[in-house]
Design a protein around this motif. Structure first.
Motif, mmCIF file in Angstrom:
data_model
loop_
_atom_site.group_PDB
_atom_site.id
_atom_site.type_symbol
_atom_site.label_atom_id
_atom_site.label_comp_id
_atom_site.label_asym_id
_atom_site.label_seq_id
_atom_site.Cartn_x
_atom_site.Cartn_y
_atom_site.Cartn_z
ATOM 1 N N GLU A 137 -16.079 -18.893 25.963
ATOM 2 C CA GLU A 137 -15.873 -18.032 27.132
ATOM 3 C C GLU A 137 -15.709 -18.823 28.423
ATOM 4 O O GLU A 137 -15.045 -18.379 29.352
ATOM 5 C CB GLU A 137 -17.050 -17.056 27.298
ATOM 6 C CG GLU A 137 -17.043 -15.903 26.332
ATOM 7 C CD GLU A 137 -17.866 -16.193 25.093
ATOM 8 O OE1 GLU A 137 -18.093 -17.403 24.813
ATOM 9 O OE2 GLU A 137 -18.260 -15.246 24.402
ATOM 10 N N ASN A 138 -16.323 -20.011 28.479
ATOM 11 C CA ASN A 138 -16.215 -20.825 29.686
ATOM 12 C C ASN A 138 -14.810 -21.375 29.918
ATOM 13 O O ASN A 138 -14.512 -21.853 31.009
ATOM 14 C CB ASN A 138 -17.206 -21.991 29.621
ATOM 15 C CG ASN A 138 -18.634 -21.529 29.502
ATOM 16 O OD1 ASN A 138 -19.361 -21.930 28.606
ATOM 17 N ND2 ASN A 138 -19.062 -20.630 30.390
ATOM 18 N N MET A 139 -13.959 -21.310 28.890
ATOM 19 C CA MET A 139 -12.594 -21.809 29.015
ATOM 20 C C MET A 139 -11.604 -20.692 29.333
ATOM 21 O O MET A 139 -10.403 -20.872 29.237
ATOM 22 C CB MET A 139 -12.188 -22.505 27.715
ATOM 23 C CG MET A 139 -13.177 -23.531 27.207
ATOM 24 S SD MET A 139 -13.362 -24.929 28.326
ATOM 25 C CE MET A 139 -11.948 -25.913 27.865
ATOM 26 N N ARG A 140 -12.111 -19.527 29.716
ATOM 27 C CA ARG A 140 -11.274 -18.348 29.914
ATOM 28 C C ARG A 140 -10.163 -18.574 30.944
ATOM 29 O O ARG A 140 -9.024 -18.155 30.760
ATOM 30 C CB ARG A 140 -12.147 -17.163 30.339
ATOM 31 C CG ARG A 140 -11.388 -15.843 30.454
ATOM 32 C CD ARG A 140 -12.287 -14.708 30.914
ATOM 33 N NE ARG A 140 -13.315 -14.418 29.943
ATOM 34 C CZ ARG A 140 -14.611 -14.664 30.122
ATOM 35 N NH1 ARG A 140 -15.016 -15.245 31.247
ATOM 36 N NH2 ARG A 140 -15.485 -14.353 29.198
ATOM 37 N N ARG A 141 -10.490 -19.236 32.042
ATOM 38 C CA ARG A 141 -9.491 -19.455 33.088
ATOM 39 C C ARG A 141 -8.312 -20.277 32.581
ATOM 40 O O ARG A 141 -7.184 -20.129 33.061
ATOM 41 C CB ARG A 141 -10.132 -20.159 34.279
ATOM 42 C CG ARG A 141 -11.108 -19.290 35.048
ATOM 43 C CD ARG A 141 -11.754 -20.063 36.174
ATOM 44 N NE ARG A 141 -12.734 -19.262 36.887
ATOM 45 C CZ ARG A 141 -13.566 -19.737 37.800
ATOM 46 N NH1 ARG A 141 -13.532 -21.037 38.097
ATOM 47 N NH2 ARG A 141 -14.425 -18.952 38.400
ATOM 48 N N LEU A 142 -8.572 -21.157 31.614
ATOM 49 C CA LEU A 142 -7.485 -21.959 31.051
ATOM 50 C C LEU A 142 -6.648 -21.151 30.073
ATOM 51 O O LEU A 142 -5.421 -21.094 30.184
ATOM 52 C CB LEU A 142 -8.058 -23.199 30.349
ATOM 53 C CG LEU A 142 -8.824 -24.211 31.205
ATOM 54 C CD1 LEU A 142 -9.273 -25.376 30.340
ATOM 55 C CD2 LEU A 142 -7.978 -24.714 32.363
ATOM 56 N N TYR A 143 -7.302 -20.510 29.091
ATOM 57 C CA TYR A 143 -6.504 -19.904 28.024
ATOM 58 C C TYR A 143 -5.760 -18.660 28.488
ATOM 59 O O TYR A 143 -4.740 -18.300 27.899
ATOM 60 C CB TYR A 143 -7.312 -19.652 26.754
ATOM 61 C CG TYR A 143 -8.490 -18.723 26.792
ATOM 62 C CD1 TYR A 143 -8.345 -17.364 27.040
ATOM 63 C CD2 TYR A 143 -9.775 -19.207 26.506
ATOM 64 C CE1 TYR A 143 -9.436 -16.510 27.028
ATOM 65 C CE2 TYR A 143 -10.868 -18.362 26.483
ATOM 66 C CZ TYR A 143 -10.700 -17.012 26.752
ATOM 67 O OH TYR A 143 -11.783 -16.173 26.728
ATOM 68 N N LYS A 144 -6.203 -18.000 29.556
ATOM 69 C CA LYS A 144 -5.423 -16.874 30.081
ATOM 70 C C LYS A 144 -4.080 -17.343 30.618
ATOM 71 O O LYS A 144 -3.047 -16.698 30.412
ATOM 72 C CB LYS A 144 -6.213 -16.158 31.180
ATOM 73 C CG LYS A 144 -7.301 -15.234 30.646
ATOM 74 C CD LYS A 144 -7.922 -14.421 31.769
ATOM 75 C CE LYS A 144 -8.901 -13.389 31.205
ATOM 76 N NZ LYS A 144 -9.497 -12.569 32.281
ATOM 77 N N VAL A 145 -4.089 -18.484 31.289
ATOM 78 C CA VAL A 145 -2.832 -19.057 31.796
ATOM 79 C C VAL A 145 -1.950 -19.514 30.642
ATOM 80 O O VAL A 145 -0.743 -19.270 30.640
ATOM 81 C CB VAL A 145 -3.126 -20.229 32.749
ATOM 82 C CG1 VAL A 145 -1.829 -20.918 33.172
ATOM 83 C CG2 VAL A 145 -3.890 -19.739 33.973
#
Length: 329
Positions: free
Chosen positions: A103-111
């Motif tokens: 979940e902490n990588m959300r900002r990356l994988y959304k892009v």
């Protein structure tokens, strides 16, 4: 004879026997007290180690958005996304950091998904919703987790792998072992060159001090991680805080194992033979990279971000830099 019988039955005789036995016990204890203390200490260490091993069991999975797959060292949770309505440009595998989860990588994988890439992000052993393992949390273990995960998901194409902080070491180990399965490697604030860890964490993690330490300060570690990942201070109960971390029994033990077995300051990135890109900050308080030690990473391209803390490097800007590197490689 009658007198002797009456005396034995009398209270005074029984009292004398009790006093004698009591004195005998005290004398015996004093004689062997050092052995007794030593045995108590050994029993305490055994119970402490047994308690630590028990923590690797009893996984409570409460995240309905995650899926699970079996590996040699336990069940691994992951999240996956694909772009809708367009043909995917490729597959990006994300590996999170020391105390985080997918979940902490959300900002990356959304892009990444918005830019047309499929994404897989694993919860490393003991983090998120994945089982912990009693084996050492070393680069080999996490490399095995990634390879077994991709095999179980029947991935048949080369992947772009992105590792953040401690996850950069795991990602690098995968690229070393399976270069034929990797297109590119992106390292965001990579540990393994110079990691700024406190003296207590770095030098007092040996058994049994490490086990005692994580039990005593575990709650404070959870609060710190909540604050770093959400940007908010936590004022609730420990029960709710543990639910935030999916109540993994082996969470603290996995952190301790990683402290003991990951090469925080001496990982060799230079032998990785796939295209490498590094994103780092000059204000990173955890991983301190500069022009002097960047050369230890071997042949790389890099982006320097000014003014970003360690956790702030997981951002939309970093995601766009990763996409630029992938598409220009």
């Amino acid at each position: 004879m009658m007198v002797l019988t009456e005396y034995i039955k009398s209270y005074s005789f029984i009292k004398q026997i009790r006093v004698f036995l009591k004195y005998k016990k005290i004398k015996t204890f004093l004689k062997y007290k050092n052995y007794f203390i030593f045995l108590c200490f050994v029993y305490f260490l055994w119970r402490l180690r047994n308690l630590t091993k028990r923590r690797y069991r009893n996984l409570i999975r409460i995240n309905k958005d995650k899926r699970y797959l079996a590996t040699s060292f336990g069940n691994v949770a992951y999240i996956s996304y694909s772009p809708v309505g367009i043909k995917p440009k490729g597959l990006i595998v994300l590996i999170h950091g020391f105390s985080g989860c997918s979940e902490n990588m959300r900002r990356l994988y959304k892009v990444f998904v918005r830019k047309g890439y499929c994404v897989i992000c694993f919860d490393c052993y003991g983090r998120g919703c994945s089982d912990a393992t009693e084996y050492p949390n070393s680069p080999d273990i996490f490399c095995s987790m990634i390879s077994q995960g991709l095999f179980a998901l029947q991935v048949r194409t080369k992947v772009h792998i992105v590792g953040y902080s401690m996850g950069a070491i795991s990602a690098g180990e995968f690229c070393k072992t399976f270069p034929h399965l990797t297109n590119t490697l992106t390292l965001i604030a990579p540990a393994g060159v110079y990691t700024n860890m406190s003296f207590v964490v770095k030098h007092l993690s040996f058994f049994p001090l490490g086990e005692i330490f994580v039990n005593l300060i575990g709650y404070f570690l959870l609060k710190k991680h909540y604050r770093e990942s959400s940007g908010k201070n936590y004022n609730g109960s420990v029960e709710n805080l543990r639910k935030y971390h999916c109540n993994i029994k082996g969470y603290f033990s996995s952190l301790l194992s990683s402290v003991r077995h990951m090469p925080w300051d001496n990982y060799d990135y230079s032998t990785i033979n796939v295209p490498k890109h590094v994103i780092y900050s000059d204000d990173d308080e955890v991983v301190q990279l500069n022009s002097n030690n960047l050369s230890q990473l071997g042949k790389i391209t890099f982006d320097k971000v000014s003014g970003a803390s360690h956790s702030r490097l997981i951002s939309i800007d970093s995601a766009n830099k990763v996409i630029d590197f992938i598409e220009n490689s």
